[in-house]
Design an enzyme around this catalytic site. Structure first.
Site, PDB file in Angstrom:
ATOM      1  N   ARG A  59       0.865  -1.022  -0.048  1.00 15.73           N
ATOM      2  CA  ARG A  59       0.116   0.105  -0.051  1.00 15.73           C
ATOM      3  C   ARG A  59       0.966   1.224  -0.104  1.00 15.73           C
ATOM      4  O   ARG A  59       0.596   2.264  -0.756  1.00 15.73           O
ATOM      5  CB  ARG A  59      -0.997   0.191   1.227  1.00 15.73           C
ATOM      6  CG  ARG A  59      -1.891  -1.165   1.441  1.00 15.73           C
ATOM      7  CD  ARG A  59      -3.228  -0.936   0.768  1.00 15.73           C
ATOM      8  NE  ARG A  59      -3.953   0.097   1.216  1.00 15.73           N
ATOM      9  CZ  ARG A  59      -4.801   0.309   2.443  1.00 15.73           C
ATOM     10  NH1 ARG A  59      -4.714  -0.986   3.157  1.00 15.73           N
ATOM     11  NH2 ARG A  59      -5.317   1.156   2.709  1.00 15.73           N
ATOM     12  N   GLN A  91     -10.596   9.171   6.040  1.00 14.64           N
ATOM     13  CA  GLN A  91     -10.427   7.883   6.449  1.00 14.64           C
ATOM     14  C   GLN A  91      -9.206   6.973   5.707  1.00 14.64           C
ATOM     15  O   GLN A  91      -8.877   6.149   5.952  1.00 14.64           O
ATOM     16  CB  GLN A  91     -11.761   7.034   6.334  1.00 14.64           C
ATOM     17  CG  GLN A  91     -12.903   7.570   6.786  1.00 14.64           C
ATOM     18  CD  GLN A  91     -14.292   6.790   6.564  1.00 14.64           C
ATOM     19  OE1 GLN A  91     -14.623   5.944   6.999  1.00 14.64           O
ATOM     20  NE2 GLN A  91     -14.832   7.772   5.469  1.00 14.64           N
ATOM     21  N   HIS A 109      -7.811   7.329  10.411  1.00 17.67           N
ATOM     22  CA  HIS A 109      -7.380   6.160  10.550  1.00 17.67           C
ATOM     23  C   HIS A 109      -5.755   6.007  10.246  1.00 17.67           C
ATOM     24  O   HIS A 109      -5.489   4.856   9.715  1.00 17.67           O
ATOM     25  CB  HIS A 109      -8.249   5.368   9.492  1.00 17.67           C
ATOM     26  CG  HIS A 109      -9.728   5.217   9.773  1.00 17.67           C
ATOM     27  ND1 HIS A 109     -10.401   4.768   8.818  1.00 17.67           N
ATOM     28  CD2 HIS A 109     -10.281   5.369  10.931  1.00 17.67           C
ATOM     29  CE1 HIS A 109     -11.883   4.879   9.605  1.00 17.67           C
ATOM     30  NE2 HIS A 109     -11.610   5.242  10.626  1.00 17.67           N
ATOM     31  N   CYS A 120       8.897   2.608  21.866  1.00 15.11           N
ATOM     32  CA  CYS A 120       9.158   3.959  22.626  1.00 15.11           C
ATOM     33  C   CYS A 120       7.907   4.782  22.138  1.00 15.11           C
ATOM     34  O   CYS A 120       7.853   6.116  22.512  1.00 15.11           O
ATOM     35  CB  CYS A 120      10.464   4.500  22.033  1.00 15.11           C
ATOM     36  SG  CYS A 120      10.282   5.004  20.255  1.00 15.11           S
ATOM     37  N   CYS A 136      14.124   1.194  14.998  1.00 17.07           N
ATOM     38  CA  CYS A 136      13.449   2.542  15.300  1.00 17.07           C
ATOM     39  C   CYS A 136      14.527   3.423  15.297  1.00 17.07           C
ATOM     40  O   CYS A 136      15.516   3.498  16.262  1.00 17.07           O
ATOM     41  CB  CYS A 136      12.595   2.486  16.490  1.00 17.07           C
ATOM     42  SG  CYS A 136      12.327   4.113  17.256  1.00 17.07           S
TER      43      CYS A 136
HETATM   44  C1  BV8 Z   1     -13.520   1.693  16.763  1.00 21.12           C
HETATM   45  C2  BV8 Z   1      -7.341   1.630   8.038  1.00 21.12           C
HETATM   46  C3  BV8 Z   1     -13.790   2.141  19.329  1.00 21.12           C
HETATM   47  C4  BV8 Z   1      -6.881   0.272   7.356  1.00 21.12           C
HETATM   48  C5  BV8 Z   1      -9.988   1.275   8.468  1.00 21.12           C
HETATM   49  C6  BV8 Z   1     -21.100   0.406  15.717  1.00 21.12           C
HETATM   50  C7  BV8 Z   1     -21.533  -0.443  14.781  1.00 21.12           C
HETATM   51  C8  BV8 Z   1     -20.963  -1.473  14.188  1.00 21.12           C
HETATM   52  C9  BV8 Z   1     -19.829  -1.851  14.550  1.00 21.12           C
HETATM   53  C10 BV8 Z   1     -18.934  -0.939  14.940  1.00 21.12           C
HETATM   54  C11 BV8 Z   1     -19.481   0.063  15.784  1.00 21.12           C
HETATM   55  N1  BV8 Z   1     -18.333   0.926  16.475  1.00 21.12           N
HETATM   56  C12 BV8 Z   1     -17.397   0.352  15.967  1.00 21.12           C
HETATM   57  C13 BV8 Z   1     -17.566  -1.067  15.290  1.00 21.12           C
HETATM   58  C14 BV8 Z   1     -16.545  -1.763  14.850  1.00 21.12           C
HETATM   59  C15 BV8 Z   1     -15.686  -1.514  13.336  1.00 21.12           C
HETATM   60  C16 BV8 Z   1     -16.673  -1.216  12.316  1.00 21.12           C
HETATM   61  O1  BV8 Z   1     -17.328  -0.308  12.064  1.00 21.12           O
HETATM   62  N2  BV8 Z   1     -16.945  -2.325  11.815  1.00 21.12           N
HETATM   63  C17 BV8 Z   1     -18.058  -2.322  10.705  1.00 21.12           C
HETATM   64  C18 BV8 Z   1     -17.336  -3.143   9.542  1.00 21.12           C
HETATM   65  C19 BV8 Z   1     -19.299  -2.535  10.835  1.00 21.12           C
HETATM   66  N3  BV8 Z   1     -15.143   0.161  13.907  1.00 21.12           N
HETATM   67  C20 BV8 Z   1     -13.902  -0.189  14.401  1.00 21.12           C
HETATM   68  O2  BV8 Z   1     -13.314  -1.102  14.776  1.00 21.12           O
HETATM   69  C21 BV8 Z   1     -13.527   1.538  14.559  1.00 21.12           C
HETATM   70  N4  BV8 Z   1     -12.758   1.596  16.254  1.00 21.12           N
HETATM   71  O3  BV8 Z   1     -14.805   1.603  16.649  1.00 21.12           O
HETATM   72  O4  BV8 Z   1     -12.991   1.969  18.175  1.00 21.12           O
HETATM   73  C22 BV8 Z   1     -14.435   3.102  19.308  1.00 21.12           C
HETATM   74  C23 BV8 Z   1     -15.949   3.446  19.560  1.00 21.12           C
HETATM   75  C24 BV8 Z   1     -16.337   4.849  19.430  1.00 21.12           C
HETATM   76  C25 BV8 Z   1     -15.597   6.089  19.436  1.00 21.12           C
HETATM   77  C26 BV8 Z   1     -14.541   5.657  19.034  1.00 21.12           C
HETATM   78  C27 BV8 Z   1     -13.821   4.467  19.156  1.00 21.12           C
HETATM   79  C28 BV8 Z   1     -11.902   1.542  13.717  1.00 21.12           C
HETATM   80  C29 BV8 Z   1     -12.320   1.505  12.308  1.00 21.12           C
HETATM   81  C30 BV8 Z   1     -11.189   1.924  11.330  1.00 21.12           C
HETATM   82  C31 BV8 Z   1     -10.656   0.693  10.593  1.00 21.12           C
HETATM   83  N5  BV8 Z   1      -9.580   0.944   9.808  1.00 21.12           N
HETATM   84  N6  BV8 Z   1      -8.896   1.691   7.307  1.00 21.12           N
HETATM   85  C32 BV8 Z   1      -6.450   0.518   6.021  1.00 21.12           C
HETATM   86  O5  BV8 Z   1      -6.803   1.536   5.585  1.00 21.12           O
HETATM   87  O6  BV8 Z   1      -5.861  -0.552   5.740  1.00 21.12           O
HETATM   88  S1  BV8 Z   1     -11.375   1.193   7.883  1.00 21.12           S
HETATM   89  C33 BV8 Z   1     -11.345   1.490   6.306  1.00 21.12           C
HETATM   90  O7  BV8 Z   1     -12.645   0.991   5.751  1.00 21.12           O
HETATM   91  C34 BV8 Z   1     -11.500   2.805   5.543  1.00 21.12           C
HETATM   92  O8  BV8 Z   1     -10.427   3.552   6.472  1.00 21.12           O
HETATM   93  C35 BV8 Z   1     -12.682   3.340   5.747  1.00 21.12           C
HETATM   94  O9  BV8 Z   1     -13.091   4.152   7.128  1.00 21.12           O
HETATM   95  C36 BV8 Z   1     -13.538   2.347   5.713  1.00 21.12           C
HETATM   96  C37 BV8 Z   1     -14.642   2.167   4.771  1.00 21.12           C
HETATM   97  O10 BV8 Z   1     -14.074   2.601   3.489  1.00 21.12           O
HETATM   98  P1  BV8 Z   1     -14.445   3.442   2.504  1.00 21.12           P
HETATM   99  O11 BV8 Z   1     -13.291   4.671   2.566  1.00 21.12           O
HETATM  100  O12 BV8 Z   1     -15.832   4.022   2.868  1.00 21.12           O
HETATM  101  O13 BV8 Z   1     -14.193   2.661   1.189  1.00 21.12           O
HETATM  102  P2  BV8 Z   1     -15.502   1.906   0.547  1.00 21.12           P
HETATM  103  O14 BV8 Z   1     -14.567   0.922  -0.617  1.00 21.12           O
HETATM  104  O15 BV8 Z   1     -16.171   0.993   1.517  1.00 21.12           O
HETATM  105  O16 BV8 Z   1     -16.472   2.503  -0.431  1.00 21.12           O
HETATM  106  C38 BV8 Z   1     -16.093   3.713  -1.065  1.00 21.12           C
HETATM  107  C39 BV8 Z   1     -16.996   4.296  -1.749  1.00 21.12           C
HETATM  108  O17 BV8 Z   1     -16.505   5.251  -2.442  1.00 21.12           O
HETATM  109  C40 BV8 Z   1     -18.372   3.759  -2.120  1.00 21.12           C
HETATM  110  O18 BV8 Z   1     -19.575   3.989  -1.574  1.00 21.12           O
HETATM  111  C41 BV8 Z   1     -17.946   4.136  -3.648  1.00 21.12           C
HETATM  112  O19 BV8 Z   1     -19.513   4.101  -4.239  1.00 21.12           O
HETATM  113  C42 BV8 Z   1     -17.502   5.377  -3.682  1.00 21.12           C
HETATM  114  N7  BV8 Z   1     -16.503   5.707  -4.816  1.00 21.12           N
HETATM  115  C43 BV8 Z   1     -16.044   4.698  -5.520  1.00 21.12           C
HETATM  116  N8  BV8 Z   1     -15.240   5.437  -6.810  1.00 21.12           N
HETATM  117  C44 BV8 Z   1     -15.640   6.865  -6.622  1.00 21.12           C
HETATM  118  C45 BV8 Z   1     -16.646   6.782  -5.511  1.00 21.12           C
HETATM  119  N9  BV8 Z   1     -17.035   8.010  -5.214  1.00 21.12           N
HETATM  120  C46 BV8 Z   1     -16.812   9.151  -6.092  1.00 21.12           C
HETATM  121  N10 BV8 Z   1     -15.981   8.955  -7.155  1.00 21.12           N
HETATM  122  C47 BV8 Z   1     -15.224   7.908  -7.328  1.00 21.12           C
HETATM  123  N11 BV8 Z   1     -14.517   7.902  -8.579  1.00 21.12           N
END
Ligand code: BV8
Length: 233
Positions: A59, A91, A109, A120, A136
């Site tokens: 990546r 994100q 993120h 550290c 490190c």
């Molecule tokens: C946490 C880094 C405690 C890694 C990422 C509540 C309900 C249910 C579940 C949970 C909840 N609260 C917490 C959870 C658990 C979990 C979660 O949400 N699980 C999901 C699967 C249900 N969340 C966590 O674990 C988070 N931590 O909650 O800690 C807490 C609680 C409260 C307050 C504070 C803390 C941590 C989550 C972070 C994980 N790390 N990324 C890496 O990058 O490798 S997440 C990763 O996926 C991304 O960063 C992003 O956040 C996420 C979604 O991806 P998107 O960016 O939206 O991309 P995606 O492919 O899905 O969509 C692309 C979109 O673009 C599409 O809609 C498409 O149509 C559109 N598109 C495409 N091309 C175009 C376009 N639009 C315009 N133009 C284009 N050309």
């Protein structure tokens, strides 16, 4: 177009898709050939650190090879010319917002071009590989991991994000599927504080029904149009 004085923007992988960086959930998405629990959880890292380091080394190389597109550049212009409050919460772990000229950027993120020493707690700008266990630069320990927020980990600077959402009169979401929390809940928080909410996305997202307005299309077209409107107002 109303005159806004405090804007919060949330971006996701969709804004970098036209720069050649894969999104997560598309049929050719990252999660297709890399199960999330294996490569984006602390448990996965503990189980197979080499697999995870290789995933983020790839990546990191893709980010270095990518260029900002018209959507990133338009948000760079907005950051330069908008004299109200602005916070660009992304994100994404790429640095295309900064290379597109934006400065008021917050990576909730983490960042691909940053390494985090678990010994550290120092963070270091990093462009090379972490797979062959470099020491490190601060403490010499071989304990560096990607500076990325994995599932189950607390996103960065949540207090700063929540206070910006509380003061915003416009919330705009660009290129995100609204599938991951707490980011997917920001639209409701902004709306609860009276902000107008706008979604710019290729397709309706999981949270589209929360937005006052949804515009469907490519970010490279929708974002420059929207920035023109705001700066003309
Ligand atoms: C946490 C880094 C405690 C890694 C990422 C509540 C309900 C249910 C579940 C949970 C909840 N609260 C917490 C959870 C658990 C979990 C979660 O949400 N699980 C999901 C699967 C249900 N969340 C966590 O674990 C988070 N931590 O909650 O800690 C807490 C609680 C409260 C307050 C504070 C803390 C941590 C989550 C972070 C994980 N790390 N990324 C890496 O990058 O490798 S997440 C990763 O996926 C991304 O960063 C992003 O956040 C996420 C979604 O991806 P998107 O960016 O939206 O991309 P995606 O492919 O899905 O969509 C692309 C979109 O673009 C599409 O809609 C498409 O149509 C559109 N598109 C495409 N091309 C175009 C376009 N639009 C315009 N133009 C284009 N050309």
């Amino acid at each position: 177009m109303a005159v806004y004085r405090s804007i919060v923007i949330l971006t996701g992988a969709g804004i970098s898709a036209e720069s050649g960086l894969r999104t997560f959930r598309a049929e050719d998405g990252l999660w297709e050939d890399h199960p999330v629990e294996q490569v984006a959880t602390p448990e996965g890292f503990a189980r197979d650190p080499d697999l995870v380091q290789r995933f983020y080394d790839e990546r990191r190389a893709q980010v270095l090879a990518a260029e900002p597109n018209a959507a990133h550049q338009a948000l760079g212009r907005l950051d330069r010319e908008f004299d109200g409050d602005l916070l660009l919460v992304t994100q994404n772990i790429d640095d295309l917002h900064e290379r597109g000229g934006a400065e008021r950027v917050l990576h909730m993120h983490g960042e691909a071009l940053s390494a985090w020493c678990r010994a550290c707690d120092a963070r270091h700008p990093w462009q090379g590989s972490l797979r062959d266990g470099p020491a490190c630069p601060s403490c010499g320990a071989v304990a560096m991991r990607p500076d990325i927020v994995w599932f189950g980990e607390m996103p960065y600077q949540m207090e700063r994000i929540f206070s910006a959402l509380a003061g915003a009169d416009l919330f705009v979401s660009i290129g995100t599927s609204g599938a991951v929390y707490p980011a997917a809940g920001f639209v409701q928080q902004a709306a609860d504080h009276g902000a107008r909410t706008l979604e710019l996305n290729l397709e309706r997202s999981a949270g589209s029904h929360w937005f006052d307005e949804t515009r469907l299309g490519a970010a490279s077209e929708l974002v420059p149009q929207w920035v023109d409107e705001v700066l003309r107002a």
